[in-house]
Design a protein around this motif. Structure first.
Motif, PDB file in Angstrom:
ATOM      1  N   THR A 268       8.352   8.430  18.793  1.00  0.00           N
ATOM      2  CA  THR A 268       8.849   8.895  17.499  1.00  0.00           C
ATOM      3  C   THR A 268       7.722   8.873  16.474  1.00  0.00           C
ATOM      4  OG1 THR A 268       9.434   6.675  16.788  1.00  0.00           O
ATOM      5  CG2 THR A 268      11.107   7.886  18.031  1.00  0.00           C
ATOM      6  N   VAL A 269       8.014   9.412  15.286  1.00  0.00           N
ATOM      7  CA  VAL A 269       7.053   9.312  14.187  1.00  0.00           C
ATOM      8  C   VAL A 269       6.784   7.848  13.862  1.00  0.00           C
ATOM      9  CG1 VAL A 269       6.678   9.800  11.733  1.00  0.00           C
ATOM     10  CG2 VAL A 269       7.611  11.571  13.220  1.00  0.00           C
ATOM     11  N   ASN A 270       7.809   7.002  13.977  1.00  0.00           N
ATOM     12  CA  ASN A 270       7.598   5.572  13.746  1.00  0.00           C
ATOM     13  C   ASN A 270       6.557   5.007  14.704  1.00  0.00           C
ATOM     14  OD1 ASN A 270       8.704   2.972  12.411  1.00  0.00           O
ATOM     15  ND2 ASN A 270       8.756   2.495  14.593  1.00  0.00           N
ATOM     16  N   ASP A 271       6.581   5.441  15.959  1.00  0.00           N
ATOM     17  CA  ASP A 271       5.572   4.985  16.919  1.00  0.00           C
ATOM     18  C   ASP A 271       4.187   5.500  16.543  1.00  0.00           C
ATOM     19  OD1 ASP A 271       7.514   3.670  18.534  1.00  0.00           O
ATOM     20  OD2 ASP A 271       8.062   5.609  19.400  1.00  0.00           O
ATOM     21  N   GLN A 272       4.097   6.728  16.054  1.00  0.00           N
ATOM     22  CA  GLN A 272       2.809   7.252  15.587  1.00  0.00           C
ATOM     23  C   GLN A 272       2.277   6.423  14.420  1.00  0.00           C
ATOM     24  OE1 GLN A 272       4.479  11.482  15.550  1.00  0.00           O
ATOM     25  NE2 GLN A 272       2.323  11.895  15.943  1.00  0.00           N
ATOM     26  N   LEU A 273       3.168   6.043  13.509  1.00  0.00           N
ATOM     27  CA  LEU A 273       2.751   5.223  12.366  1.00  0.00           C
ATOM     28  C   LEU A 273       2.337   3.827  12.821  1.00  0.00           C
ATOM     29  CD1 LEU A 273       5.576   6.304   9.911  1.00  0.00           C
ATOM     30  CD2 LEU A 273       3.152   6.886   9.698  1.00  0.00           C
ATOM     31  N   MET A 274       3.015   3.278  13.824  1.00  0.00           N
ATOM     32  CA  MET A 274       2.655   1.966  14.351  1.00  0.00           C
ATOM     33  C   MET A 274       1.261   1.997  14.977  1.00  0.00           C
ATOM     34  SD  MET A 274       3.656  -1.180  14.760  1.00  0.00           S
ATOM     35  CE  MET A 274       5.388  -1.061  14.322  1.00  0.00           C
ATOM     36  N   VAL A 275       0.999   3.021  15.795  1.00  0.00           N
ATOM     37  CA  VAL A 275      -0.324   3.166  16.412  1.00  0.00           C
ATOM     38  C   VAL A 275      -1.383   3.392  15.337  1.00  0.00           C
ATOM     39  CG1 VAL A 275      -1.723   4.715  17.849  1.00  0.00           C
ATOM     40  CG2 VAL A 275       0.505   3.921  18.659  1.00  0.00           C
ATOM     41  N   THR A 276      -1.068   4.204  14.342  1.00  0.00           N
ATOM     42  CA  THR A 276      -2.016   4.457  13.249  1.00  0.00           C
ATOM     43  C   THR A 276      -2.382   3.166  12.530  1.00  0.00           C
ATOM     44  OG1 THR A 276      -1.170   6.697  12.914  1.00  0.00           O
ATOM     45  CG2 THR A 276      -2.340   5.692  11.072  1.00  0.00           C
ATOM     46  N   THR A 277      -1.386   2.344  12.235  1.00  0.00           N
ATOM     47  CA  THR A 277      -1.639   1.071  11.553  1.00  0.00           C
ATOM     48  C   THR A 277      -2.516   0.165  12.404  1.00  0.00           C
ATOM     49  OG1 THR A 277       0.489   1.262  10.408  1.00  0.00           O
ATOM     50  CG2 THR A 277      -0.524  -0.923  10.481  1.00  0.00           C
ATOM     51  N   ALA A 278      -2.202   0.060  13.699  1.00  0.00           N
ATOM     52  CA  ALA A 278      -2.993  -0.798  14.589  1.00  0.00           C
ATOM     53  C   ALA A 278      -4.441  -0.326  14.672  1.00  0.00           C
ATOM     54  CB  ALA A 278      -2.347  -0.823  15.973  1.00  0.00           C
ATOM     55  N   LEU A 279      -4.645   0.978  14.833  1.00  0.00           N
ATOM     56  CA  LEU A 279      -6.008   1.502  14.943  1.00  0.00           C
ATOM     57  C   LEU A 279      -6.769   1.348  13.627  1.00  0.00           C
ATOM     58  CD1 LEU A 279      -5.292   4.744  17.014  1.00  0.00           C
ATOM     59  CD2 LEU A 279      -6.448   2.676  17.816  1.00  0.00           C
ATOM     60  N   THR A 280      -6.070   1.507  12.509  1.00  0.00           N
ATOM     61  CA  THR A 280      -6.711   1.338  11.197  1.00  0.00           C
ATOM     62  C   THR A 280      -7.237  -0.081  11.026  1.00  0.00           C
ATOM     63  OG1 THR A 280      -5.352   3.067  10.169  1.00  0.00           O
ATOM     64  CG2 THR A 280      -6.296   1.399   8.706  1.00  0.00           C
ATOM     65  N   ILE A 281      -6.408  -1.075  11.343  1.00  0.00           N
ATOM     66  CA  ILE A 281      -6.822  -2.466  11.157  1.00  0.00           C
ATOM     67  C   ILE A 281      -7.897  -2.845  12.168  1.00  0.00           C
ATOM     68  CG2 ILE A 281      -6.027  -4.863  11.280  1.00  0.00           C
ATOM     69  CD1 ILE A 281      -3.389  -3.883  10.077  1.00  0.00           C
ATOM     70  N   ALA A 282      -7.770  -2.362  13.414  1.00  0.00           N
ATOM     71  CA  ALA A 282      -8.809  -2.645  14.407  1.00  0.00           C
ATOM     72  C   ALA A 282     -10.153  -2.082  13.961  1.00  0.00           C
ATOM     73  CB  ALA A 282      -8.402  -2.073  15.766  1.00  0.00           C
ATOM     74  N   HIS A 283     -10.146  -0.870  13.429  1.00  0.00           N
ATOM     75  CA  HIS A 283     -11.374  -0.251  12.933  1.00  0.00           C
ATOM     76  C   HIS A 283     -11.940  -1.051  11.753  1.00  0.00           C
ATOM     77  CE1 HIS A 283     -13.690   3.683  12.133  1.00  0.00           C
ATOM     78  NE2 HIS A 283     -14.141   2.802  11.257  1.00  0.00           N
ATOM     79  N   TRP A 284     -11.084  -1.399  10.817  1.00  0.00           N
ATOM     80  CA  TRP A 284     -11.502  -2.188   9.646  1.00  0.00           C
ATOM     81  C   TRP A 284     -12.134  -3.513  10.084  1.00  0.00           C
ATOM     82  CZ3 TRP A 284     -11.936  -2.084   4.382  1.00  0.00           C
ATOM     83  CH2 TRP A 284     -11.974  -3.312   3.725  1.00  0.00           C
ATOM     84  N   ASN A 285     -11.493  -4.188  11.026  1.00  0.00           N
ATOM     85  CA  ASN A 285     -12.013  -5.480  11.474  1.00  0.00           C
ATOM     86  C   ASN A 285     -13.351  -5.332  12.199  1.00  0.00           C
ATOM     87  OD1 ASN A 285      -9.871  -6.801  10.334  1.00  0.00           O
ATOM     88  ND2 ASN A 285      -8.891  -7.381  12.254  1.00  0.00           N
ATOM     89  N   ARG A 286     -13.518  -4.275  12.985  1.00  0.00           N
ATOM     90  CA  ARG A 286     -14.819  -4.051  13.638  1.00  0.00           C
ATOM     91  C   ARG A 286     -15.905  -3.830  12.597  1.00  0.00           C
ATOM     92  NH1 ARG A 286     -11.793  -0.822  17.192  1.00  0.00           N
ATOM     93  NH2 ARG A 286     -12.534   1.092  16.167  1.00  0.00           N
ATOM     94  N   GLU A 287     -15.586  -3.044  11.573  1.00  0.00           N
ATOM     95  CA  GLU A 287     -16.558  -2.805  10.500  1.00  0.00           C
ATOM     96  C   GLU A 287     -17.012  -4.096   9.844  1.00  0.00           C
ATOM     97  OE1 GLU A 287     -15.488   1.605   8.673  1.00  0.00           O
ATOM     98  OE2 GLU A 287     -14.776  -0.183   7.662  1.00  0.00           O
TER      99      GLU A 287
END
Length: 471
Positions: A268-287
């Motif tokens: 669902t769109v909710n799953d897309q938003l969940m994946v987006t949030t996870a990838l955003t924070i993972a990227h931020w933390n790597r930076e």
């Protein structure tokens, strides 16, 4: 003549835990922001909103006084509001910014009924703008489907997509109006208060504001359990950015295109938003050089009906969606979306107390409530390292038209934001109206600053777009 004392009801579990953990420096407010194209008459709106409160009488409540040795906090239900709920602050170029700031720093008191306020802001000037505590950006163009540059891995402006030019809005005959509903989250949640606002819209404009039917999806067969991180493992924290010296929350809102999802997709769109949030924070933390750890994202689940029978209060239950560091590093997005859909379906289907079994034990009225409050605060501090990484609250498609009639019009944008206290320090809230996604990022200023919020917004937009091409 005898006066009947007000009816009292014990605090439900969620209310009691929230009451135990109140902090003056980071008020527990939920903010709802509704944008209308036209003008509202003050007298008519006050009358309609007051009548809406009476149509949903559970919202007319205040915290009852009691001795320290009482076993429970109690709500006292009132026949009428104790205060004038609707106000019309002066308009002007900074009115929108100032209203958002008030929503973050001034919680409606629990001692007065009802613990909400509605501010009507007109003549706000440009919607876009920023300041140290609130950043606004709701006039960005959507990503084109192809040809975008990569998001920078360094955190600097170099290599990041340049913001597209501002969209030109057609002038309207009436100045736009913004409704700011500020809610004390100890007593109520956003969906409940949106239900009350929909009733007020119908009473004001005479238009049908019945909720649209929720989309039906085919029942999926049960899936075998996955090898996911244990709840006993410490989850990742959002890496610190550039904190600000003053306490409280910062906020950024933006409007994005809804992500495309092929027909018949298992997610669902909710799953897309969940994946987006996870990838955003993972990227931020790597930076920011943070050690890779599993992510856990808290997701509210709301099973209440959206019609006039909807129970008013704090009615959601919380589940946690886990992600391993490996699946967020150069992921196969199609596979990640499908796994996330499997997890969220399984979590939603499990019967579970609103805050888990531990909270149920903590709120058992076997000792004075003041003792339980001290114990709850101590356990919260001790359990901080195991608190989830962040919270994603996806309201979904706004189920009500929020149509206030011919002069005021129908809502074309609705934003929500949820409290962002430490140790999480960041919450992500989304809703969709008129075919657009309305995103609010809210953070603790002890963790992040305005520039950090803007960069997280850019990362979120990039990864949201990537969930389309990963299908």
């Amino acid at each position: 003549m005898t006066t009947t004392p007000p009816l009292r009801i014990p605090f439900p579990l969620v209310d009691e835990v929230a009451r135990h953990c109140l902090q003056e420096e980071e008020p527990e407010t939920v903010h709802i922001e509704v944008h209308l194209p036209g003008h509202l008459d003050p007298g008519r709106l006050r009358k309609a909103f007051t009548e809406a409160l009476h149509r949903h009488p559970r919202i007319l409540m205040r915290e009852a006084a009691g001795p320290w040795y009482r076993r429970r906090y109690e709500w006292e239900l009132t026949q009428e509001p104790d205060v004038e709920v609707v106000s019309f602050p002066a308009g002007g170029r900074n009115a929108l910014r100032d209203a958002r700031t008030r929503a973050l720093v001034e919680a409606p008191p629990l001692s007065l009924s009802p613990p909400i306020r509605l501010e009507v802001v007109e003549g706000t000037g440009p919607v876009d703008g920023s300041e140290a505590t609130v950043a606004v950006d709701s006039q960005r163009q959507p990503h084109p489907p192809k040809g975008r540059g990569a998001v920078s891995n360094s955190g600097s402006a170099a290599g990041r997509d340049q913001p597209p030019p501002a969209r030109t809005r057609q002038p309207t005959a009436q100045p736009p109006t913004v409704l700011f509903l500020t809610i004390n989250h100890t007593a109520l949640d956003g969906p409940a208060c949106l239900r009350v606002l929909a009733t007020a819209a119908e009473l004001y404009g005479g238009k049908d504001n019945a909720p649209t039917a929720a989309p039906t999806r085919p029942q999926e067969p049960p899936t075998p359990p996955e090898d996911t991180p244990s709840n006993w493992s410490r989850p990742a924290r959002v890496a610190p950015g550039t904190p600000e010296p003053s306490p409280g929350n910062g906020l950024l809102v933006t409007e994005l295109p809804l992500p495309h999802r092929p027909k018949g997709s298992p997610y669902t769109v909710n799953d897309q938003l969940m994946v987006t949030t996870a990838l955003t924070i993972a990227h931020w933390n790597r930076e920011h050089g943070a050690r890779p750890r599993p992510l856990r994202i808290t997701m509210p689940v709301d099973d209440r009906p959206r019609d006039t029978t909807m129970p008013i209060g704090n009615g959601t239950r919380l589940v946690e969606v886990p992600f391993t560091p490996e699946e967020l590093h150069h992921p196969d997005l199609g596979a990640l979306l499908r796994r996330t859909a499997t997890r969220t379906r399984a979590l939603k289907s499990l019967p579970r107390p609103q805050l888990g079994h531990g909270a149920t034990l903590l709120t058992a009225p076997v000792t004075p409530v003041a003792w339980r409050a001290a114990l709850t605060r101590g356990l919260r501090r001790a359990a901080a390292p195991w608190t989830s990484t962040t919270l994603l609250s996806n309201i979904g498609r706004i189920p009500y038209p929020l149509d206030f009639g011919e002069e005021a019009g129908r809502a074309h944008a609705v934003w929500f934001s949820a409290p962002a206290r430490m140790p999480r320090g960041l919450t992500v809230t989304t809703a969709s109206t008129a075919g657009r996604l309305h995103l609010a990022l809210r953070w603790s200023r002890a963790l992040l600053g305005h520039g950090d919020g803007a960069h997280l917004r850019d990362l979120f937009e990039h990864y949201l777009h990537s969930t389309e091409v990963g299908t």
